[in-house]
Design a protein around this motif. Structure first.
Motif, PDB file in Angstrom:
ATOM      1  N   UNK A 195      17.844  29.002  37.284  1.00 33.77           N
ATOM      2  CA  UNK A 195      19.032  28.376  36.680  1.00 33.77           C
ATOM      3  C   UNK A 195      20.048  27.950  37.731  1.00 33.77           C
ATOM      4  N   UNK A 196      20.475  26.693  37.642  1.00 33.62           N
ATOM      5  CA  UNK A 196      21.460  26.159  38.578  1.00 33.62           C
ATOM      6  C   UNK A 196      22.725  25.810  37.802  1.00 33.62           C
ATOM      7  N   UNK A 197      23.872  26.392  38.188  1.00 34.36           N
ATOM      8  CA  UNK A 197      25.107  26.069  37.465  1.00 34.36           C
ATOM      9  C   UNK A 197      25.469  24.596  37.655  1.00 34.36           C
TER      10      UNK A 197
ATOM     11  N   UNK B  87      20.963  36.982  38.271  1.00 36.14           N
ATOM     12  CA  UNK B  87      19.900  36.174  38.881  1.00 36.14           C
ATOM     13  C   UNK B  87      20.105  36.100  40.389  1.00 36.14           C
ATOM     14  N   UNK B  88      19.744  37.162  41.110  1.00 40.02           N
ATOM     15  CA  UNK B  88      19.903  37.129  42.565  1.00 40.02           C
ATOM     16  C   UNK B  88      18.830  36.258  43.216  1.00 40.02           C
ATOM     17  N   UNK B  89      19.091  35.869  44.445  1.00 39.48           N
ATOM     18  CA  UNK B  89      18.109  35.139  45.268  1.00 39.48           C
ATOM     19  C   UNK B  89      17.196  36.160  45.942  1.00 39.48           C
ATOM     20  N   UNK B  90      15.909  35.899  45.900  1.00 40.61           N
ATOM     21  CA  UNK B  90      14.949  36.757  46.609  1.00 40.61           C
ATOM     22  C   UNK B  90      14.773  36.241  48.022  1.00 40.61           C
ATOM     23  N   UNK B  91      15.178  37.058  49.011  1.00 45.83           N
ATOM     24  CA  UNK B  91      15.015  36.673  50.410  1.00 45.83           C
ATOM     25  C   UNK B  91      13.558  36.903  50.840  1.00 45.83           C
ATOM     26  N   UNK B  92      13.142  36.302  51.950  1.00 41.00           N
ATOM     27  CA  UNK B  92      11.726  36.396  52.340  1.00 41.00           C
ATOM     28  C   UNK B  92      11.211  37.839  52.404  1.00 41.00           C
TER      29      UNK B  92
ATOM     30  N   UNK C 251      16.894  37.391  35.065  1.00 39.30           N
ATOM     31  CA  UNK C 251      15.635  36.727  35.443  1.00 39.30           C
ATOM     32  C   UNK C 251      14.742  37.823  36.011  1.00 39.30           C
TER      33      UNK C 251
ATOM     34  N   UNK D 217      23.460  28.785  49.368  1.00 36.73           N
ATOM     35  CA  UNK D 217      23.137  30.069  50.005  1.00 36.73           C
ATOM     36  C   UNK D 217      22.926  29.874  51.509  1.00 36.73           C
TER      37      UNK D 217
ATOM     38  N   UNK E 141      24.891  37.066  45.972  1.00 39.91           N
ATOM     39  CA  UNK E 141      26.030  36.133  45.972  1.00 39.91           C
ATOM     40  C   UNK E 141      25.762  34.854  45.189  1.00 39.91           C
ATOM     41  N   UNK E 142      24.536  34.656  44.736  1.00 35.88           N
ATOM     42  CA  UNK E 142      24.236  33.482  43.905  1.00 35.88           C
ATOM     43  C   UNK E 142      25.083  33.575  42.630  1.00 35.88           C
TER      44      UNK E 142
ATOM     45  N   UNK F 288      27.177  23.279  40.858  1.00 34.93           N
ATOM     46  CA  UNK F 288      26.345  23.132  42.061  1.00 34.93           C
ATOM     47  C   UNK F 288      25.693  21.745  42.081  1.00 34.93           C
TER      48      UNK F 288
ATOM     49  N   UNK G 237      20.759  24.742  44.659  1.00 41.04           N
ATOM     50  CA  UNK G 237      20.668  26.206  44.549  1.00 41.04           C
ATOM     51  C   UNK G 237      20.529  26.814  45.941  1.00 41.04           C
TER      52      UNK G 237
ATOM     53  N   UNK H 219      10.923  39.216  48.813  1.00 39.77           N
ATOM     54  CA  UNK H 219       9.907  38.533  48.005  1.00 39.77           C
ATOM     55  C   UNK H 219       8.506  38.925  48.447  1.00 39.77           C
TER      56      UNK H 219
ATOM     57  N   UNK I 145       9.319  30.564  55.875  1.00 40.66           N
ATOM     58  CA  UNK I 145       9.243  31.811  55.113  1.00 40.66           C
ATOM     59  C   UNK I 145       9.337  31.577  53.614  1.00 40.66           C
ATOM     60  N   UNK I 146       8.659  32.443  52.869  1.00 44.56           N
ATOM     61  CA  UNK I 146       8.581  32.270  51.415  1.00 44.56           C
ATOM     62  C   UNK I 146       9.731  33.000  50.719  1.00 44.56           C
ATOM     63  N   UNK I 147      10.435  32.284  49.898  1.00 47.12           N
ATOM     64  CA  UNK I 147      11.569  32.849  49.156  1.00 47.12           C
ATOM     65  C   UNK I 147      11.354  32.608  47.668  1.00 47.12           C
ATOM     66  N   UNK I 148      12.261  33.123  46.847  1.00 44.58           N
ATOM     67  CA  UNK I 148      12.260  32.776  45.440  1.00 44.58           C
ATOM     68  C   UNK I 148      13.708  32.661  44.974  1.00 44.58           C
ATOM     69  N   UNK I 149      14.078  31.449  44.606  1.00 46.56           N
ATOM     70  CA  UNK I 149      15.438  31.199  44.127  1.00 46.56           C
ATOM     71  C   UNK I 149      15.454  31.188  42.600  1.00 46.56           C
ATOM     72  N   UNK I 150      16.633  31.468  42.009  1.00 54.72           N
ATOM     73  CA  UNK I 150      16.713  31.491  40.542  1.00 54.72           C
ATOM     74  C   UNK I 150      16.345  30.147  39.917  1.00 54.72           C
TER      75      UNK I 150
ATOM     76  N   UNK J 105      21.837  30.655  66.701  1.00 49.82           N
ATOM     77  CA  UNK J 105      20.744  31.634  66.698  1.00 49.82           C
ATOM     78  C   UNK J 105      20.038  31.713  65.343  1.00 49.82           C
TER      79      UNK J 105
ATOM     80  N   UNK K 237      25.843  30.401  53.535  1.00 49.96           N
ATOM     81  CA  UNK K 237      26.190  31.799  53.826  1.00 49.96           C
ATOM     82  C   UNK K 237      25.270  32.391  54.898  1.00 49.96           C
ATOM     83  N   UNK K 238      24.046  31.898  54.962  1.00 50.34           N
ATOM     84  CA  UNK K 238      23.060  32.484  55.882  1.00 50.34           C
ATOM     85  C   UNK K 238      23.162  31.915  57.297  1.00 50.34           C
TER      86      UNK K 238
END
Lengths: 342, 342
Positions: free
Chosen positions: B69-71, A34-39, A154, B117, A28-29, B74, B113, A42, B62-67, B126, B120-121
């Motif tokens: 590039x930021x539009x 260029x999707x987001x990698x969730x924990x 990416x 997200x 949804x990014x 945003x 960025x 990743x 938790x470890x993530x990886x975001x793109x 909870x 949405x999460x």
């Protein structure tokens, strides 16, 4: 996933649904490709990269980090290289409000960034072989349909680049690259593919010969999962990488490069999964054991949870990646969830 | 370094010379503020990042990886945030020959960025706390003089971002962030600094309160080595991050973010080094032991090397990062070299 999708009949739908439901990536990014990698995802990709890095460390290939940005004049040094990549480069042209002096490409691959530095680092035969690798992302403005982990803009990957004194040393190094890749792919990830030499028209821009692994996906299509290239002396001449040999004469080096990306994870998930979800090789699984408490009577809840905590901790102390599902879902829903996530 | 530079008298010259001579970075890469990380230097920086990541894993971040590039739209969501960063964004405007539909900033930092997200999460209480971190590089088009590891345009770093149900939980999380940072910086890297609250005019764009660690460098200047920000609900409102509380009412979350970069390595090298070179904390040293063979007579060479190999292997098997200096330099030159590299 309320109604499971058949992997065999509708592979493409199964794959896309599972990547989202299994919390690998979030599409949804709002930047295409260029999707987001969730924990969870990743962890899987990083674990595969670590397995590859370990092979390279054993082979004496050192880890470096080169800049993301490659000046346009570097990319143009090797003619067939820029031909291969110019249509898909992202260009950074502004810093703040001002135009940059030189447009900077986001690395589509790192040959020209690295090889100009190699020409400064290699002086004599004592500096050879020079073998480096890096784990980073590359950027390609794909115009075709994007597809998570397989065709994206990416691309998280690992790339290795080497310089040698002779053609034979370079070819021997490529042979060792395949030994490393097969060890990870066949012995740990549990799939394989056909190792093929690409025809001239389909070979890596700037290389002499491209060997790839093509893995057959459940839908019958092939996915290129490894690319390994014998570069000969083309780049050495374009970037002027020379060494003084034992007779005190200058010689150009012989080179190789090779890389693997998130397609290794794509193939792992696609080959092993089934209609109920992912099936992960234990070496890369985020959780190797999930403890699911089954509460028969509400009053037993505390006792059951305490015992589950103990079991989880024992497993963790034994070096096993274990977790306890503490959510207030019913056991059936928990089983369904963890089945799906592999 | 034929003539050592005095660290005390000429700190700036000592620092720049040592980073090159010690093979941390190579500044000859032709993009200003984007040096190449050589294997020795990248090992040091990566080791520090791993120490930080370990703290966050212990704290359930938790470890993530975001793109990358930021539009543009945003970045503009939070007014004081874009004010703080717009002058220093790198903008990617072209894909191949064509203009992109929307200019993409190379992340100067990842708030916008991530937070879109997060909206949405995060659904209900909870889902809180939501705590993630990533190790990546950020890009800032600095106009001032660049200086390796301290003021650069490509900044390798680790950033953490969290959402909480209450203001108190957010503040408690920031307290834990400092526990993690201090553990790594004071107990392992062996330096410290003053923890200060920045005045309003100097605070992070989009935050409510910025706490930093300022480390005093040998030249008397301060270097900001940690930045930790209480964001309150500003971004939660700008990016619409809401949760349903236990009374089924929507509430905005309370947020924090914090990060550390290659400045931790800069401070480590600057604080401990002396006129003969680096002095590295053992936890991050590339080599904890270097075996230097001393050949008295040429005919003994094989015996001495064989014994040195054995010693190196014994050390490696004991989990110590050991290496053997096989070069054909004299022992004195080898001592000088390894003294310098720390």
């Amino acid at each position: 996933m309320s109604s499971p999708i058949s992997k065999e009949d509708q592979f493409a739908a199964w794959y896309e649904t599972m990547l989202e439901a299994g919390e690998v990536v979030d599409k949804r990014y709002p930047v295409k490709g260029m999707p987001v990698w969730r924990p969870y995802g990743w962890f899987l990709h990083s674990s595969i990269m670590e397995l590859i890095e370990k092979q390279w460390t054993l082979q004496g290939i050192e880890k470096v980090q080169f800049p993301l940005c490659i000046p346009e004049f570097y990319l143009r040094q090797e003619e067939s290289h820029i031909e291969g990549f110019k249509a898909e480069c992202f260009w950074t042209t502004k810093g703040g409000d001002k135009d940059l002096d030189v447009p900077l490409a986001l690395r589509p691959t790192s040959e020209t960034a690295m090889y100009n530095m190699f020409s400064l680092w290699v002086r004599s035969f004592r500096d050879l072989p020079l073998k480096v690798h890096q784990t980073c992302s590359v950027y390609r403005h794909e115009t075709k349909n994007t597809r998570p982990l397989i065709r994206v803009r990416e691309i998280p990957w690992n790339e290795a680049h080497t310089c040698h004194a002779t053609r034979e040393d370079a070819l021997e190094n490529l042979r060792m690259a395949w030994v490393g890749y097969k060890r990870v792919i066949e012995e740990t990830l549990g799939f394989t593919g056909l190792i093929l030499t690409r025809p001239d028209w389909d070979r890596f821009g700037g290389g002499e010969c491209s060997e790839v692994m093509d893995t057959i996906m459940p839908c019958g299509r092939v996915l290129q999962t490894v690319g390994a290239h014998y570069l000969g002396q083309k780049f050495a001449k374009a970037c002027d990488i020379k060494y003084l040999d034992e007779k005190n004469e200058f010689q150009h080096v012989w080179m190789t490069c090779y890389g693997v990306s998130t397609r290794l994870l794509a193939a792992t998930l696609a080959v092993h999964g089934d209609d109920t979800g992912f099936i992960l090789p234990p070496a890369i699984a985020r959780y190797q054991v999930v403890v699911v408490p089954i509460i028969m009577k509400k009053k037993d809840s505390e006792v059951v949870f305490a015992r589950c905590e103990e079991i989880m901790k024992d497993l963790q102390e034994a070096g096993i990646r274990a977790t306890l599902d503490r959510s207030d879902q019913k056991p059936g829903a928990k089983f369904f969830h963890w089945e799906m996530k592999g």
